[in-house]
Motif scaffolding. Sequence first.
Motif, PDB file in Angstrom:
ATOM      1  N   MET A   1      33.397  89.540  -9.351  1.00 46.17           N
ATOM      2  CA  MET A   1      34.068  90.446  -8.412  1.00 46.17           C
ATOM      3  C   MET A   1      34.403  91.774  -9.086  1.00 46.17           C
TER       4      MET A   1
ATOM      5  N   ALA B   1      38.806  92.587  -4.892  1.00 46.45           N
ATOM      6  CA  ALA B   1      38.140  91.280  -4.875  1.00 46.45           C
ATOM      7  C   ALA B   1      38.502  90.522  -6.148  1.00 46.45           C
TER       8      ALA B   1
ATOM      9  N   CYS C   1      41.753  87.349  -6.776  1.00 44.54           N
ATOM     10  CA  CYS C   1      41.557  86.190  -7.657  1.00 44.54           C
ATOM     11  C   CYS C   1      42.717  86.051  -8.646  1.00 44.54           C
TER      12      CYS C   1
ATOM     13  N   ARG D   1      38.945  81.328  -4.841  1.00 46.40           N
ATOM     14  CA  ARG D   1      39.190  82.603  -4.141  1.00 46.40           C
ATOM     15  C   ARG D   1      37.962  83.504  -4.246  1.00 46.40           C
TER      16      ARG D   1
ATOM     17  N   THR E   1      35.423  85.302  -1.167  1.00 54.57           N
ATOM     18  CA  THR E   1      35.712  86.727  -1.014  1.00 54.57           C
ATOM     19  C   THR E   1      34.434  87.547  -0.874  1.00 54.57           C
TER      20      THR E   1
ATOM     21  N   VAL F   1      37.368  94.874   1.129  1.00 59.87           N
ATOM     22  CA  VAL F   1      37.349  93.529   0.544  1.00 59.87           C
ATOM     23  C   VAL F   1      37.992  92.577   1.541  1.00 59.87           C
TER      24      VAL F   1
ATOM     25  N   SER G   1      39.187  88.641   1.927  1.00 60.71           N
ATOM     26  CA  SER G   1      39.462  87.513   1.043  1.00 60.71           C
ATOM     27  C   SER G   1      40.348  86.469   1.715  1.00 60.71           C
TER      28      SER G   1
END
Length: 281
Positions: free
Chosen positions: A119, A123, A127, A151, A155, A277, A279
Motif C-alpha cells: 500500500m 491505504a 493498515c 486491512r 483496501t 482510498v 478501506s
Amino acid sequence: MSRHVAIVTDSTAYLPPRTMARHGITAVPLTVVLGDQALEEGTEISTRSLAQALQKRRPVTTSRPSPERFAETYREVAESGASGIVSLHLSAELSGTYDAAVLAAREAPVPVRVVDTGMIAMALGFCALSAAAVAEAGGTVDEAVTAAEKRAGGTSAYFYVDTLDYLRRGGRIGAAQALLGSALAVKPLLQLQGGRIEPLEKVRTASKAIARLEEIAAERASGADVDIAVHHLSAPDRASALADRLRARVSGLADLHVSEVGAVIGAHTGPGLLGVVVSPR
C-alpha cells in the motif's frame, strides 16, 4: 514501565500527527532530494515547495530511509517499553524502504516483524491504525500483523493525475507506460494493484475523469463500516468537493479523511493529483 507491542510505519502513510500520537504510532521519514539538498519528508520540505520545484522542472528524486535510521527508531521504541515491534511500510515495488527496515530489524533489541503492505498513503495509514488498535487492546505481534494484512487485503486505492510525465520521470509508472502514447489525448485513472501502479481507465477530460473516480470509489465503498481518504496535491478545492460528494453517497461511511499528500508521493505524481482510498474495517 509497561511492556507493549509498538507500531512503526513510514512517512508515506500520511497519518495526521495527532492520530499517530493518540495511537502511539512512530513514522520513519523518507527523503526528498531537491537539487543538491536531501530533505526529510514531513519536517524539512513542504508540499508547496515541492510543487513549485516541479513546476519549474527542477530535478526532484526520492530515497528510502537508511537502515541506520530504522535501527535508531527501533532502539528508541524498545527503550520506551516495547516488547515487540510491527513495522508496516509502503509497497516494496515502489520503494526500498521495506528492505532497509528488514536489514535494521536483524539487529533490533526486541523482535521486529517487518511487513510489506503493498500500500501507500492512507491505504498504508489504515493498515497502521488497524494494527495499533490490536496492540492497544493487548494483542500480540502476530495478531497486529494479521490485522494489518487483513486491512491491506480489503483496501483499494485509485487516483487521477493531470499528466503521466512525473511518474515516467520517477520510474514508477509500471504497466501504465502503455498509456504514454496517447497521454496527450486522455486523462488517466490509475490504481494500486499488486503493489504497483497500474492503468485503470482512460477518460477524455479532467471533469469526466474525476466523475468516474467518484463513481468507482462509491461502488467500491458499498457496505457498512468503510473508511475513505481523499488525497490531493495542490488541488484542495477539487478534493473537498469530491469528499463532500462521497460523504453524501456512501451510506456505510465510518470516517472520511481529506489531506494533501506529502513530498514523496507528490514528487512522482505532480500537482493536480486526486486520489481516493477505500478501506473497509
